[in-house]
Motif scaffolding. Structure first.
Motif: not given
Length: 552
Positions: A395-410
Motif C-alpha cells: 500500500p502507499v500508506s501502511g503499517w507492519t507487524l514484523f514478527g521474528g523468531v528469536v530463539r532459532p534452532k537453525s
C-alpha cells in the motif's frame, strides 16, 4: 573523517566535560585525529579492529588510561551524514556505501531465495545504521552464557549491574533495573503515533501483558509488550561510537582510522603481534604491544580469523592458507533472527514518528515455554520481502507487524571462497532449516494477524494486505517467502568450552595468545531481541578483562 556533532547538541552548551561547545570540541577532534593519522606509529599497545557496538566500547574504556595507546580501525568511512544522524532516515543506509551488502546463499528452504544481510560499514558499525532499539536480552540468555563460559561474570545478575552502570535512562524512574548518568542515553519512544498504544491494547486483548518498558522485569519472565526503548534523542541517533569513542578522540592516545580494512593478523608462532591492513592505497603492518581485539562482527571476524590461519584445518589447507591453529568452530554456529512482515493498509495515513517502530512484544510460540521465543515490532511503514511485495503489492500508506523468531534452532556458517582479503565470503544463513523454526514462524504470523485484526487496531486498518487468511501449504509458502533478516547476525566465534568453541570466558581465542574477540560473534546463542545492547555488554566485559589482566 568529518567530526561534527549534530547541531541539536550545540544548544546544550559545553559538552563532554570539556567546557567547549559541540562545534568547538568537534574541531579539536578533527585537528587531533589529523595529526595522529599523519604520524602513524609502528606499534600501539592495543589494536581494536572494528568500531561497532563492541569495538567502540573497548577502544574508549582502554583509552581512558592516558598511558595506553589505542588504535581503532574501521573499514568504512565517517558517520556525519544525515542518513545516520537523523533517526528516521535509517532505511537510506541499507544498500548504501555504509553497508557491507552481504548476501546469503540461495536456499531451497526459502523457495530458492537469497537474503540481503545488511551490516554497518561505517564509524559505529551497526549502531550507526540500525533501528536504535535497546533490548538487553532475556535473563535466561545471560545465565546460559555464564553456564557455557563457566563464569558467573556473564550471568544475568552480573550483567544487570553493568547495564545499570552504563545507562542514562530517561523514562519513569526504575532504580532496581535502570541506571542514570552513564554514557548510554536510552528512553521510551516519546510522543508516539496513536497506533502505538492501540497495539498495546491489541496485545492485551490476546493475553499478552504490558509493561512500563521492554527491559528490566519484562525480560525475566515469559515476555510482554511495551513501548520500545530507543537510542535516539530529539530525533537524532545516539550511536555507540558517538556515545563512547567520540568524546575521547581529542586525546593523544586514541587514534581512529577510517577506510582501514583489516586483512590479516600477524603471528609469531602462536602469539598475535599485530595486524595487516589496507589503508591509503597500500598494505600496512602495525604491531600490538599487548594484544589485538577483533570486533568486526559475525561475518568479518571469522573471515579475518580464517584468512590468518585460525579455523578448520581442512578448509584452510584446501585454500592454501597456512594453519596457525585448528579451530573448527570458526565461522560455524551462524545465527540470526528471521523476520516476517504482516502488513495492513492505513484507514487514514499517519506519518511515522521516532525511529519508525515504536512498540514491541515478546511472546511464546506455544504455552509450555518458560521464556519468549518470538518478537514483533510494529513498523509504521510497510516492510516486506521483495517476493511478497511483488506478490501481494504494497500500500502507499501502511503499517507492519514484523514478527521474528528469536530463539532459532537453525544454524548456518561462514566459509571462505579464496585465500585473498578481497575474496568474498560464502554465507549459508540456513533460515528456517530446523522444522521447529518454521513452526515458530507460522505461530508468530498467526499471532500478528490476531493482534493486527483486533478491535483496538481496527480504526487504523482499511484492509489486511498480507498474508490474509492463508492456511496449510499456502501459509507455509508465505512464511518461506517472507523471511528476511532482523539484522542480528551473531555466534560465529562462540564462547564456550566444547570442541566447537572459539573463545573462552575471557574472550581469548583458543590456542593462541594476545588475541581476543569482542563482538556478537562470541554469543553461544543469539540473544532474545535486538543485539545492540548485548554487544555493548560484550565490549564492556572485554575492556574490563583487558584492564585487569594488564593492570591498566
Amino acid at each position: 573523517m568529518s567530526a561534527e556533532l549534530n547541531p541539536t547538541r550545540e544548544k546544550q552548551g559545553p559538552v563532554f566535560g570539556s567546557g567547549l561547545s559541540a562545534g568547538e570540541f568537534a574541531e579539536r577532534v578533527r585537528l587531533n585525529q589529523r595529526k595522529l593519522r599523519s604520524d602513524l606509529k609502528l606499534q600501539y599497545d592495543v589494536i581494536v579492529c572494528g568500531s561497532g557496538s563492541s569495538g567502540s566500547v573497548v577502544a574508549r574504556r582502554l583509552a581512558e588510561n592516558p598511558n595506553v595507546s589505542v588504535l581503532l580501525l574501521e573499514a568504512g568511512g565517517g558517520d556525519d551524514v544525515p542518513s545516520i544522524m537523523d533517526a528516521d532516515k535509517w532505511p537510506l543506509n541499507l544498500g548504501s556505501e555504509r553497508d557491507w551488502n552481504f548476501q546469503s546463499q540461495p536456499d531451497s528452504r526459502l523457495n530458492g531465495r537469497s537474503i540481503p544481510l545488511n551490516m554497518g560499514k561505517v564509524l559505529g558499525g551497526g549502531s550507526s545504521i540500525n533501528l536504535m532499539a535497546w533490548a538487553r536480552g532475556h535473563q535466561s540468555d545471560w545465565d546460559f552464557f555464564a553456564k557455557e563460559a563457566a563464569d558467573p561474570a556473564w550471568s544475568y545478575a552480573s550483567v544487570l549491574q553493568i547495564y545499570r552502570r552504563i545507562e542514562d535512562w530517561h523514562g519513569a524512574p526504575d532504580p532496581k533495573y535502570r541506571g542514570t548518568g552513564g554514557p548510554v542515553f536510552v528512553e521510551p519512544a516519546p510522543t508516539s503515533n496513536p497506533i502505538a498504544p492501540a497495539m498495546l491494547e491489541g496485545a492485551r486483548s490476546v493475553g499478552i501483558p504490558t509493561f512500563e518498558n521492554q527491559n528490566g522485569r519484562m525480560m525475566e519472565g515469559e515476555g510482554g509488550a511495551s513501548i520500545i526503548d530507543v537510542r535516539a534523542r530529539a530525533g537524532k541517533r545516539q550511536s555507540v561510537f558517538r556515545s563512547y569513542t567520540f568524546p575521547y578522540m581529542d586525546r593523544p592516545n586514541l587514534t581512529v582510522l577510517t577506510h582501514a580494512l583489516v586483512t590479516r593478523l600477524i603471528f609469531e608462532g602462536k602469539r598475535a603481534t599485530g595486524v595487516e591492513m589496507f589503508y591509503d592505497g597500500k598494505t600496512h603492518r602495525v604491531g600490538a604491544g599487548l594484544e589485538v581485539v577483533l570486533s568486526l562482527g559475525a561475518i568479518q571476524t571469522p573471515k579475518v580469523l580464517m584468512q590468518s590461519g585460525i579455523g578448520d584445518q581442512d578448509e584452510l589447507q584446501r585454500l592454501g592458507i597456512p594453519v596457525v591453529e585448528h579451530l573448527p568452530g570458526v565461522g560455524q554456529n551462524f545465527q540470526d533472527h528471521p523476520g516476517h512482515g504482516c502488513i495492513w493498509e492505513y484507514q487514514e495515513p499517519l506519518p511515522p514518528r521516532n525511529t519508525l517502530p515504536e512498540v514491541t512484544f515478546f511472546w511464546k510460540s506455544f504455552s509450555g515455554r518458560e521464556s519468549p521465543d518470538l518478537q514483533t515490532c510494529q513498523g509504521e511503514v510497510p516492510l516486506s520481502s521483495a517476493e511478497n511485495a511483488a506478490r501481494f503489492g504494497l500500500p502507499v500508506s501502511g503499517w507492519t507487524l514484523f514478527g521474528g523468531v528469536v530463539r532459532p534452532k537453525s544454524r548456518g556458517r561462514i566459509r571462505l571462497t579464496g585465500p585473498h582479503p578481497l575474496d568474498p565470503v560464502q554465507i549459508e544463513a540456513n533460515f528456517l532449516s530446523h522444522p521447529d523454526d518454521l513452526k515458530a514462524a507460522i505461530a508468530c504470523v498467526e499471532l500478528c494477524r490476531e493482534i493486527g485484526n483486533s478491535a483496538a487496531l481496527r480504526p487504523f486498518a482499511r484492509r489486511e494486505v498480507m498474508p490474509g487468511n492463508l492456511k496449510g501449504a499456502a501459509l507455509e509458502r508465505f512464511v518461506r517467502d517472507a523471511a528476511i533478516t532482523y539484522w542480528h547476525q551473531t555466534c560465529t566465534a562462540k564462547m564456550g568450552r566444547d570442541a566447537m568453541s572459539v573463545v573462552d570466558g575471557h574472550l581469548n581465542v583458543y590456542g593462541v595468545t594476545n588475541l581476543r574477540v569482542a563482538d556478537g560473534s562470541i554469543m553461544p546463542r543469539v540473544t532474545t531481541g535486538n543485539t545492540q545492547a548485548p554487544c555493548v555488554i560484550i565490549g564492556e566485559q572485554a575492556a574490563g578483562i583487558v584492564r585487569t589482566q594488564y593492570r591498566l
